[in-house]
Design a protein around this motif. Structure first.
Motif, PDB file in Angstrom:
ATOM      1  N   TRP A 199     -12.109  52.312 -18.325  1.00  0.00           N
ATOM      2  CA  TRP A 199     -10.704  51.732 -17.931  1.00  0.00           C
ATOM      3  C   TRP A 199     -10.311  50.796 -18.937  1.00  0.00           C
ATOM      4  O   TRP A 199      -9.272  50.769 -19.461  1.00  0.00           O
ATOM      5  CB  TRP A 199     -10.736  50.771 -16.550  1.00  0.00           C
ATOM      6  CG  TRP A 199     -10.709  51.789 -15.480  1.00  0.00           C
ATOM      7  CD1 TRP A 199     -11.740  51.983 -14.292  1.00  0.00           C
ATOM      8  CD2 TRP A 199      -9.511  52.541 -15.038  1.00  0.00           C
ATOM      9  NE1 TRP A 199     -11.236  52.809 -13.583  1.00  0.00           N
ATOM     10  CE2 TRP A 199      -9.849  53.153 -13.558  1.00  0.00           C
ATOM     11  CE3 TRP A 199      -8.142  52.482 -15.361  1.00  0.00           C
ATOM     12  CZ2 TRP A 199      -9.104  53.895 -13.244  1.00  0.00           C
ATOM     13  CZ3 TRP A 199      -7.378  53.318 -14.788  1.00  0.00           C
ATOM     14  CH2 TRP A 199      -7.890  54.176 -13.702  1.00  0.00           C
ATOM     15  N   LEU A 200     -11.276  50.149 -19.747  1.00  0.00           N
ATOM     16  CA  LEU A 200     -10.994  49.483 -20.827  1.00  0.00           C
ATOM     17  C   LEU A 200     -10.304  50.196 -22.001  1.00  0.00           C
ATOM     18  O   LEU A 200      -9.650  49.712 -22.773  1.00  0.00           O
ATOM     19  CB  LEU A 200     -12.070  48.451 -21.273  1.00  0.00           C
ATOM     20  CG  LEU A 200     -12.276  47.171 -20.399  1.00  0.00           C
ATOM     21  CD1 LEU A 200     -13.646  46.484 -20.871  1.00  0.00           C
ATOM     22  CD2 LEU A 200     -11.072  46.116 -20.258  1.00  0.00           C
ATOM     23  N   TRP A 201     -10.954  51.532 -22.372  1.00  0.00           N
ATOM     24  CA  TRP A 201     -10.818  52.161 -23.232  1.00  0.00           C
ATOM     25  C   TRP A 201      -9.335  52.736 -23.202  1.00  0.00           C
ATOM     26  O   TRP A 201      -8.588  52.989 -23.935  1.00  0.00           O
ATOM     27  CB  TRP A 201     -11.889  53.415 -23.453  1.00  0.00           C
ATOM     28  CG  TRP A 201     -11.610  54.162 -24.629  1.00  0.00           C
ATOM     29  CD1 TRP A 201     -11.870  53.906 -25.795  1.00  0.00           C
ATOM     30  CD2 TRP A 201     -11.339  55.494 -24.528  1.00  0.00           C
ATOM     31  NE1 TRP A 201     -11.557  54.919 -26.705  1.00  0.00           N
ATOM     32  CE2 TRP A 201     -11.132  55.638 -26.084  1.00  0.00           C
ATOM     33  CE3 TRP A 201     -10.827  56.440 -23.660  1.00  0.00           C
ATOM     34  CZ2 TRP A 201     -10.695  56.903 -26.231  1.00  0.00           C
ATOM     35  CZ3 TRP A 201     -10.273  57.736 -24.140  1.00  0.00           C
ATOM     36  CH2 TRP A 201     -10.367  57.892 -25.500  1.00  0.00           C
ATOM     37  N   ILE A 202      -9.224  53.176 -21.673  1.00  0.00           N
ATOM     38  CA  ILE A 202      -8.008  53.575 -21.360  1.00  0.00           C
ATOM     39  C   ILE A 202      -6.671  52.670 -21.649  1.00  0.00           C
ATOM     40  O   ILE A 202      -5.479  53.225 -22.265  1.00  0.00           O
ATOM     41  CB  ILE A 202      -7.800  54.121 -19.782  1.00  0.00           C
ATOM     42  CG1 ILE A 202      -8.554  55.381 -19.776  1.00  0.00           C
ATOM     43  CG2 ILE A 202      -6.335  54.465 -19.494  1.00  0.00           C
ATOM     44  CD1 ILE A 202      -8.962  55.647 -18.206  1.00  0.00           C
ATOM     45  N   PHE A 256     -28.136  44.689 -23.313  1.00  0.00           N
ATOM     46  CA  PHE A 256     -27.764  44.122 -22.070  1.00  0.00           C
ATOM     47  C   PHE A 256     -26.324  44.000 -21.691  1.00  0.00           C
ATOM     48  O   PHE A 256     -25.840  43.827 -20.531  1.00  0.00           O
ATOM     49  CB  PHE A 256     -28.684  42.872 -21.977  1.00  0.00           C
ATOM     50  CG  PHE A 256     -28.077  41.687 -22.720  1.00  0.00           C
ATOM     51  CD1 PHE A 256     -26.877  40.729 -22.023  1.00  0.00           C
ATOM     52  CD2 PHE A 256     -28.233  41.606 -23.954  1.00  0.00           C
ATOM     53  CE1 PHE A 256     -26.540  39.769 -23.039  1.00  0.00           C
ATOM     54  CE2 PHE A 256     -27.827  40.588 -24.763  1.00  0.00           C
ATOM     55  CZ  PHE A 256     -26.822  39.774 -24.424  1.00  0.00           C
ATOM     56  N   PHE A 257     -25.640  43.684 -22.628  1.00  0.00           N
ATOM     57  CA  PHE A 257     -23.961  43.460 -22.572  1.00  0.00           C
ATOM     58  C   PHE A 257     -23.341  44.781 -22.505  1.00  0.00           C
ATOM     59  O   PHE A 257     -21.874  44.830 -22.471  1.00  0.00           O
ATOM     60  CB  PHE A 257     -23.249  42.566 -23.484  1.00  0.00           C
ATOM     61  CG  PHE A 257     -24.019  43.289 -24.930  1.00  0.00           C
ATOM     62  CD1 PHE A 257     -23.141  43.925 -25.626  1.00  0.00           C
ATOM     63  CD2 PHE A 257     -25.174  42.778 -25.667  1.00  0.00           C
ATOM     64  CE1 PHE A 257     -23.212  44.501 -27.158  1.00  0.00           C
ATOM     65  CE2 PHE A 257     -25.226  42.921 -26.947  1.00  0.00           C
ATOM     66  CZ  PHE A 257     -24.435  43.975 -27.593  1.00  0.00           C
ATOM     67  N   LEU A 258     -23.946  46.067 -22.467  1.00  0.00           N
ATOM     68  CA  LEU A 258     -23.156  47.070 -22.055  1.00  0.00           C
ATOM     69  C   LEU A 258     -22.519  47.234 -20.739  1.00  0.00           C
ATOM     70  O   LEU A 258     -23.253  47.297 -19.822  1.00  0.00           O
ATOM     71  CB  LEU A 258     -24.090  48.567 -22.488  1.00  0.00           C
ATOM     72  CG  LEU A 258     -23.187  49.884 -22.473  1.00  0.00           C
ATOM     73  CD1 LEU A 258     -22.113  50.077 -23.487  1.00  0.00           C
ATOM     74  CD2 LEU A 258     -24.454  51.055 -22.348  1.00  0.00           C
ATOM     75  N   PRO A 259     -21.138  47.355 -20.528  1.00  0.00           N
ATOM     76  CA  PRO A 259     -20.804  47.155 -19.397  1.00  0.00           C
ATOM     77  C   PRO A 259     -21.014  48.491 -18.452  1.00  0.00           C
ATOM     78  O   PRO A 259     -21.051  49.627 -19.001  1.00  0.00           O
ATOM     79  CB  PRO A 259     -19.228  46.798 -19.559  1.00  0.00           C
ATOM     80  CG  PRO A 259     -18.825  47.324 -20.944  1.00  0.00           C
ATOM     81  CD  PRO A 259     -20.234  47.335 -21.713  1.00  0.00           C
ATOM     82  N   PRO A 260     -20.658  48.453 -17.071  1.00  0.00           N
ATOM     83  CA  PRO A 260     -20.970  49.839 -16.368  1.00  0.00           C
ATOM     84  C   PRO A 260     -19.794  50.761 -16.676  1.00  0.00           C
ATOM     85  O   PRO A 260     -18.857  50.373 -17.391  1.00  0.00           O
ATOM     86  CB  PRO A 260     -20.408  49.298 -14.913  1.00  0.00           C
ATOM     87  CG  PRO A 260     -20.955  47.903 -14.984  1.00  0.00           C
ATOM     88  CD  PRO A 260     -20.550  47.354 -16.295  1.00  0.00           C
ATOM     89  N   LEU A 261     -19.996  51.953 -16.572  1.00  0.00           N
ATOM     90  CA  LEU A 261     -19.273  53.088 -17.059  1.00  0.00           C
ATOM     91  C   LEU A 261     -17.848  52.815 -16.475  1.00  0.00           C
ATOM     92  O   LEU A 261     -17.075  53.105 -17.356  1.00  0.00           O
ATOM     93  CB  LEU A 261     -19.806  54.373 -16.668  1.00  0.00           C
ATOM     94  CG  LEU A 261     -18.956  55.748 -16.803  1.00  0.00           C
ATOM     95  CD1 LEU A 261     -18.966  55.703 -18.429  1.00  0.00           C
ATOM     96  CD2 LEU A 261     -19.615  56.863 -16.293  1.00  0.00           C
ATOM     97  N   MET A 262     -17.529  52.763 -15.524  1.00  0.00           N
ATOM     98  CA  MET A 262     -16.013  52.706 -14.985  1.00  0.00           C
ATOM     99  C   MET A 262     -15.440  51.507 -15.748  1.00  0.00           C
ATOM    100  O   MET A 262     -14.242  51.552 -16.032  1.00  0.00           O
ATOM    101  CB  MET A 262     -16.047  52.145 -13.327  1.00  0.00           C
ATOM    102  CG  MET A 262     -16.309  53.614 -12.674  1.00  0.00           C
ATOM    103  SD  MET A 262     -15.471  55.346 -13.201  1.00  0.00           S
ATOM    104  CE  MET A 262     -13.962  54.919 -12.976  1.00  0.00           C
ATOM    105  N   ILE A 263     -16.033  50.268 -15.863  1.00  0.00           N
ATOM    106  CA  ILE A 263     -15.073  49.276 -16.545  1.00  0.00           C
ATOM    107  C   ILE A 263     -15.123  49.739 -18.078  1.00  0.00           C
ATOM    108  O   ILE A 263     -13.943  49.544 -18.626  1.00  0.00           O
ATOM    109  CB  ILE A 263     -16.057  48.039 -16.532  1.00  0.00           C
ATOM    110  CG1 ILE A 263     -16.387  47.315 -15.120  1.00  0.00           C
ATOM    111  CG2 ILE A 263     -15.650  47.047 -17.578  1.00  0.00           C
ATOM    112  CD1 ILE A 263     -16.939  46.270 -14.950  1.00  0.00           C
ATOM    113  N   LEU A 264     -15.977  50.301 -18.716  1.00  0.00           N
ATOM    114  CA  LEU A 264     -16.023  50.811 -20.140  1.00  0.00           C
ATOM    115  C   LEU A 264     -14.757  51.815 -20.310  1.00  0.00           C
ATOM    116  O   LEU A 264     -13.897  51.622 -21.236  1.00  0.00           O
ATOM    117  CB  LEU A 264     -16.905  51.506 -20.606  1.00  0.00           C
ATOM    118  CG  LEU A 264     -17.400  51.481 -21.907  1.00  0.00           C
ATOM    119  CD1 LEU A 264     -17.699  50.482 -22.570  1.00  0.00           C
ATOM    120  CD2 LEU A 264     -18.786  52.454 -22.368  1.00  0.00           C
TER     121      LEU A 264
END
Length: 170
Positions: free
Chosen positions: A57-60, A47-55
């Motif tokens: 941007w955080l990885w970048i 349930f705590f997997l963030p949406p793709l775009m947030i994931l």
């Protein structure tokens, strides 16, 4: 006092360009191979997997911070710990390639988990020496540690939910 040639802002730009190229490669492979749809549409996700775009941007951001920490250690680091820290940060970039191979290319949640576990251990060890080489770079490694810890938990949950791994009480 040592008089040696230390890297300038040009090397920082080169490090950032290399980090940007790596993040572009991972994002491109994730979309081109359909791994995004695989994760978000086919796998059971925590349930705590963030949406793709947030994931993304955080990885970048994590990757660019690692490049800045590498440059900071290279420019301002001292002693043998400078070289060990630079090797450690470089190995963290290579650990990302291990995760890329296991999770994105092979589409194996277990291999992805073990790759991020190795990356987590390497992050902890690297943080110890980076802080000794340069305190500012050591501080920069905390978001990297936070990200890697979060992704370790996400990867474990993906593995647990999708391989039938049963743990007592979970």
């Amino acid at each position: 006092m040592e008089t040696q040639n230390r890297p300038t802002i040009i090397r920082l730009i080169v490090y950032w360009m290399m980090a940007a190229g790596m993040t572009g490669l991972v994002s491109g492979l994730a979309f081109a191979t359909g791994v995004v749809e695989w994760v978000y549409d086919e796998l059971e996700t925590p349930f705590f997997l963030p949406p793709l775009m947030i994931l993304t941007w955080l990885w970048i951001a994590k990757t660019m911070i690692m490049a800045l920490a590498l440059w900071t250690v290279d420019r301002f680091g001292t002693g043998l710990s400078r070289w060990i820290a630079m090797i450690g940060i470089t190995l963290l970039f290579l650990a990302s390639a291990g995760w890329l191979t296991g999770f994105v290319i092979l589409r194996d949640v277990s291999v992805g988990f073990y790759a991020i576990l190795v990356s987590f251990i390497l992050t902890v060890l690297t943080m110890l020496v980076v802080g000794r080489a340069n305190k500012a770079a050591g501080v920069m490694m905390w978001p990297v540690f936070g990200w890697t810890t979060f992704m370790l938990v996400v990867s474990f949950e993906l593995m647990r939910l999708n391989t039938g791994l049963q743990l007592a009480g979970l």
